[in-house]
Design an enzyme around this catalytic site. Structure first.
Site, short mmCIF file in Angstrom:
data_model
loop_
_atom_site.label_atom_id
_atom_site.label_comp_id
_atom_site.label_asym_id
_atom_site.label_seq_id
_atom_site.Cartn_x
_atom_site.Cartn_y
_atom_site.Cartn_z
N SER A 114 0.85 -1.20 0.00
CA SER A 114 0.00 0.00 0.00
C SER A 114 0.88 1.25 0.00
CB SER A 114 -0.90 0.04 1.24
OG SER A 114 -0.14 0.36 2.39
N ASP A 115 0.39 2.30 -0.62
CA ASP A 115 1.01 3.59 -0.37
C ASP A 115 0.80 3.92 1.11
OD1 ASP A 115 2.30 6.04 -0.64
OD2 ASP A 115 1.26 6.58 -2.48
N TRP A 116 1.51 4.91 1.61
CA TRP A 116 1.54 5.18 3.06
C TRP A 116 0.18 5.65 3.57
CZ3 TRP A 116 5.23 2.74 1.34
CH2 TRP A 116 6.37 2.42 2.07
#
Ligand SMILES: *[C@@H]1O[C@H](CO)[C@@H](O)[C@H](O)[C@H]1NC(C)=O
Ligand SMILES: *[C@@H]1O[C@H](CO)[C@@H](O)[C@H](O)[C@H]1NC(C)=O
Ligand SMILES: *[C@@H]1O[C@H](CO)[C@@H](O)[C@H](O)[C@H]1NC(C)=O
Ligand SMILES: *[C@@H]1O[C@H](CO)[C@@H](O)[C@H](O)[C@H]1NC(C)=O
Ligand SMILES: *[C@@H]1O[C@H](CO)[C@@H](O)[C@H](O)[C@H]1NC(C)=O
Ligand SMILES: *[C@@H]1O[C@H](CO)[C@@H](O)[C@H](O)[C@H]1NC(C)=O
Ligand SMILES: *[C@@H]1O[C@H](CO)[C@@H](O)[C@H](O)[C@H]1NC(C)=O
Ligand SMILES: *[C@@H]1O[C@H](CO)[C@@H](O)[C@H](O)[C@H]1NC(C)=O
Ligand SMILES: *[C@@H]1O[C@H](CO)[C@@H](O)[C@H](O)[C@H]1NC(C)=O
Ligand SMILES: *[C@@H]1O[C@H](CO)[C@@H](O)[C@H](O)[C@H]1NC(C)=O
Length: 872
Positions: free
Chosen positions: A294-296
């Site tokens: 996942s992106d942050w």
């Protein structure tokens, strides 16, 4: 643990708790651009498991399965879940497996070098190296970046970028990626992935997908608007395949070990829990065998994202430093309560370890020897918790002699746009040289003086945000030009205040040669620079640069303009001025900026770069604007990609708009001519859709469902706010810290079905059906250097697919050739089945339509002297 920010946040915005399993992105039935209202993403389950026969992955998968088979449930959860923001040395860190002496994974920005570290190189940005149109440079840059990450102890480099692709030139992060053309981006990303991974580091190709602007990319609170849900990029199936997905397919084919899912929604479904995009498209059709990270904080659900194909959550906590996670203990719970089948967790862990073995991390890993959160030698290992004081930075110098290649690459990526009467190259014996522009010199704060390069002071050599690295030094154009001319008997003076009109006029009048440096910046949305919240507000040059050029050229009839910018800027006010004798686009060149531009200005390097985008006269020519204000109250702004595949030059061609400088354009100090096009048909097998069944999901673990086995160990040294896999109660609901635990659960049909599944017709290998890469034609052309100096030319092959909804021309191949004066070279290019196909939404496959197809070869998207019809 006490309920922290996560609970507060989630109860305030309950709709972040997305348990809507039907959401996925791009509907196979939305066939036409424009048919995008109420865009919807159909469900696709189960999440595909690793294919042990996938080309290139067999050995890695075998070893990964053997490794995962020996893990406990808690250990597998640890591999998938980050320990939390600023919990460890890297920007992303998974839990470790101490029993096996296996450290957690270290994932580190960025796509142009190692972020948050010293003694690293600052490479040219993606959108700049793209202008070299040079496969060898793409690969070498990737390899050297990989070597630097490896030396710092990084397992996963968070790059390269092909999302944003660059739908609109104002998109703040376009410069991190390569080009709005999918083929140029696809070739660049593939070579970069190979380079990074050949160095023994996992590439994380990002951001998947349709993450085309910064405004509203995530759900959140906005000063001016209150809460606004994440933007939904709504796109039809054909546009998805023919444009935005294309370079991701190349990255998968090149073996990218990881792909990062993006912040935004696509067709009204958060991408990191979008079963259509992750399960069907990426792991199904494209046959991606690595892991989706996942992106942050782009993960917005636990079970839903697990079933929709997410494999690793970063940074692990559902809100930075909340101490809570959608995974960690929740993932443990969801396995033992039977909601998620264990094979899904096994598959996530297998994918992570397969990427690890694929790139040889078992041979190449060194312990992490830097700490993202401080450059101090001694400090806290766990920055947020402020514990673990000790040696955190060993200041390992990983740069080797990369500066040499950086200088070469930056010069090769410089594009000569205008050169009246041989104004360039300069000879170095000019009597009176004047240099203008704050973009020529140093920032008063030093090259790293603004965090994450979040200001536009001094020469621009990088955009801002997480896609950055610290400069080890930054050679400014002013330094390099002074060096060049010192001792040559001339005069060199400069004005680096763009508004010092009196001094500018006085100097311009004296100068025989004026060189004006101007720029335009952009970056990631968490930093605002000069009112630009990541995305650019306009396409004009910054800091009065346009007026500066006008003022200098009013007094000096030999004004040379150098543009450092993140993308196109509006230059038509001066591009035709007779006093502006030369224009160069130098992009974002990285640390060797000044040396590289001096190499070109003074003729040591003959420019051969070509524009990776179009210069127009008005932002509206590029298509729909970005969305800068909510359109839907606090609900998702609906961003309908109604222009379909017509972005950048395809839009200009479609609307017959004359660009200032077109995609693919770039001059040289010599001239080239094109002749002798040959097209040879190559026999190939008929295209066969992929068919049959997958193997059933392998079951690598059969963990106990007894919660007492997963309780906190009494002897653990707990790190504050760290995310762990353990339960702190044998009462599952209590352990979940979730008032809605077990409530309202209906799971998507088929999501837990581990039986053999039908294969996807357009799939069959990493990147898609291998027959898409069958060569159907080979094309050659003769390129002649008609001048008196050696030079590089980039012959470009475009195809007209011929249908009413096809671009006038679309780039399909190119090669950078070095040609001696008076000599010729042969351009060879393959045309594959993929190159001549369109996406057919009905059959969900690629087809060669009956429309007449034409191949064109030339020096830019608008200078195509050679053409031939393709006969199939
Ligand atoms: C797409 O169209 C087909 C055939 O018309 C139909 O069977 C299917 O249900 C549709 N799918 C969606 C997601 O609307
Ligand atoms: C999970 O990772 C954490 C952090 O690295 C570590 O302290 C813990 O021992 C790991 N748990 C297991 C079961 O390996
Ligand atoms: C489990 O997830 C829920 C949200 O789905 C969250 O509220 C809760 O804090 C999480 N529990 C833990 C232990 O992280
Ligand atoms: C330097 O950067 C700061 C912060 O972005 C800005 O306010 C200032 O105007 C800049 N100075 C110059 C000379 O550009
Ligand atoms: C465009 O944005 C730049 C950077 O913020 C600014 O300097 C310039 O004045 C703006 N141009 C216009 C026409 O508003
Ligand atoms: C070009 O420069 C000369 C000075 O050399 C000046 O007299 C003239 O007005 C300039 N022309 C333009 C179009 O700015
Ligand atoms: C440019 O200006 C110089 C004087 O600064 C003059 O000698 C020269 O002839 C001019 N060149 C052109 C092409 O007008
Ligand atoms: C034209 O190209 C073909 C194929 O590369 C080559 O065999 C032939 O010699 C070329 N002819 C000329 C005149 O360059
Ligand atoms: C904690 O105790 C367990 C069980 O006795 C043991 O296996 C493990 O090594 C211990 N861990 C630490 C960090 O001491
Ligand atoms: C299983 O655990 C997950 C994670 O805590 C939770 O979201 C879900 O509601 C639970 N399901 C059941 C059936 O209890």
């Amino acid at each position: 643990m006490t309920p922290g920010l996560a609970h507060f946040f989630l109860s305030l915005f309950p709709f972040l708790r997305v348990t809507d399993y039907s959401t996925t992105p791009v509907g196979p039935n939305s066939t036409t651009p424009g048919d995008l209202n109420n865009a919807y993403s159909p469900p696709y389950y189960p999440s595909p498991w690793v294919d042990s026969s996938a080309e290139g992955w067999q050995d890695a998968v075998t070893r990964a399965r053997a490794f995962v088979s020996q893990l406990t449930l808690l250990e597998k959860v640890n591999l998938t879940t980050g320990v939390g923001w600023e919990g460890e040395a890297c920007v992303g860190n998974t839990g470790a497996i101490p029993r096996l002496g296996f450290p957690g994974f270290c994932a580190q920005d960025s796509p142009l070098g190692v972020r948050f570290a010293d003694y690293v190189s600052a490479f040219p940005a993606g959108g700049t190296i793209a202008a070299s149109w040079d496969r060898g440079e793409f690969y070498r840059r990737g390899y050297q970046m990989g070597v630097e990450h490896r030396g710092k102890g990084v397992d996963v480099q968070l790059g390269p970028v092909v999302g944003p692709l660059g739908r609109n030139p104002k998109g703040g992060r376009n410069w991190e990626g390569f080009s709005p053309d999918p083929v140029l981006s696809g070739i660049a990303v593939a070579e970069t992935v190979k380079g990074i991974q050949d160095a023994g580091v996992i590439a994380c190709t990002k951001h998947y997908i349709l993450n085309e602007q910064e405004h509203f990319r995530s759900p959140g609170q906005f000063e001016d608007f209150g809460f606004v849900d994440a933007i939904s990029s709504n796109v039809d199936d054909k546009t998805l395949h023919e444009l935005y997905l294309w370079p991701f397919a190349d990255a998968v084919r090149a073996g990218t070990g990881s792909i990062m899912c993006s912040y935004n929604k696509a067709n009204n479904s958060q991408v990191c829990q979008n079963s259509y995009l992750q399960n069907y498209i990426l792991k199904g059709e494209l046959g991606f065998q690595g892991f989706i990270m996942s992106d942050w904080d782009a993960q917005h659900s636990g079970v839903a994202s697990t079933l929709a194909g997410l494999d690793m959550t970063m940074p692990g906590d559902s809100d930075f430093d909340s101490g809570f996670s959608f995974w960690g203990a929740n993932l443990t719970l969801s396995i033992i309560n039977g909601t998620v089948p264990e094979w899904r967790l096994d598959d996530a862990a297998t994918r992570i370890m397969a990427a690890y073995y694929l790139v040889g991390r078992d041979k190449h890993a060194v312990p992490v020897n830097f700490n993202s959160w401080s450059r101090d030698t001694y400090g806290y290992q766990h920055a947020f918790a402020e514990t673990g004081y000790g040696l955190i930075n060993q200041h390992v110098d990983v740069r080797a002699d990369h500066y040499k290649a950086i200088r070469v690459a930056s010069a090769k990526s410089t594009v000569l746009l205008k050169n009246l009467n041989g104004a360039l190259p300069l000879k170095g014996n000019e009597k009176n040289t004047a240099i203008f522009g704050q973009d020529a010199g140093d920032s008063q704060y030093g090259p790293n003086g603004c965090a994450d390069r979040g200001c536009d002071n001094g020469t621009l050599a990088m955009g801002w945000g997480s896609g950055t690295a610290d400069f080890p030094y930054l050679v400014t154009p002013l330094d390099a030009i002074k060096n060049e001319l010192a001792g040559n008997g001339g005069i060199v003076q400069s004005v680096t205040d763009n508004y010092a009109w009196a001094q500018i006029m006085s100097l311009a009048k004296q100068a025989s040669t004026a060189i004006v440096f101007v720029n335009a910046d952009s970056g990631e949305g968490y930093i605002t620079v000069d009112g630009n919240a990541g995305d650019r507000n306009n396409l004009t040059i910054w800091q009065g640069g346009e007026t500066l050029v006008q003022n200098v050229s009013a007094y000096c009839n030999n004004t040379i303009v150098v543009i450092h910018s993140v993308g196109p800027v509006l230059i038509d006010s001066f591009s035709n001025s007779e006093n502006v004798t030369a224009i160069l686009w130098a992009g974002l060149p990285g640390q060797e900026s000044g040396n590289a531009i001096a190499d070109v200005l003074y003729g040591r390097v003959n420019p051969g770069g070509k524009l990776p985008f179009t210069f127009g006269t008005n932002a509206s020519e590029y298509g729909p604007d970005l969305i800068y204000a909510p359109t839907n109250g606090n609900e998702s702004p609906q961003d309908n990609f109604e222009e379909g595949v017509f972005i950048d030059y395809r839009a200009f061609d479609q609307k017959n708009i004359t660009p200032v400088y077109e995609f693919g354009f770039g001059l040289s100090y010599t001239t080239f001519s094109y002749s002798n096009l040959t097209v040879t048909k190559v026999a190939a097998q008929a295209y066969t859709p992929n068919s049959g069944l997958t193997e059933p999901a392998p079951v690598l673990g059969n963990s106990s469902t007894d919660p007492s086995q997963y309780q906190w160990p009494s002897n653990l040294t707990y790190v504050n706010k760290y995310i762990y896999p353990y339960l702190n109660s044998t009462d599952l609901k209590e352990a979940s810290f979730d008032p809605e635990y077990g409530l309202n659960y209906t799971y998507p049909e088929g999501a837990t079905d581990g039986s053999a599944q039908p294969k996807i017709a357009a799939g069959g290998g990493p990147g898609g059906n291998p027959q898409l890469w069958d060569v159907l034609f080979t094309v050659t052309a003769t390129i002649t250097n008609n001048g008196t100096v050696a030079g590089d030319e980039v012959p470009q092959l475009y195809i007209s697919l011929g249908g009413p909804t096809d671009p006038v021309v679309a780039l399909r191949n190119f090669e950078r050739l070095s040609i001696a004066p008076g000599k010729t070279a042969t351009f060879y290019a393959d045309v594959t089945r993929r190159d001549v196909s369109n996406w057919d939404t009905a059959s969900q496959n690629w087809v060669v339509t009956n429309y007449t197809k034409t191949v064109h070869v030339g020096s830019s998207s608008r200078k195509l002297p050679l053409s031939a019809k393709l006969s199939f």
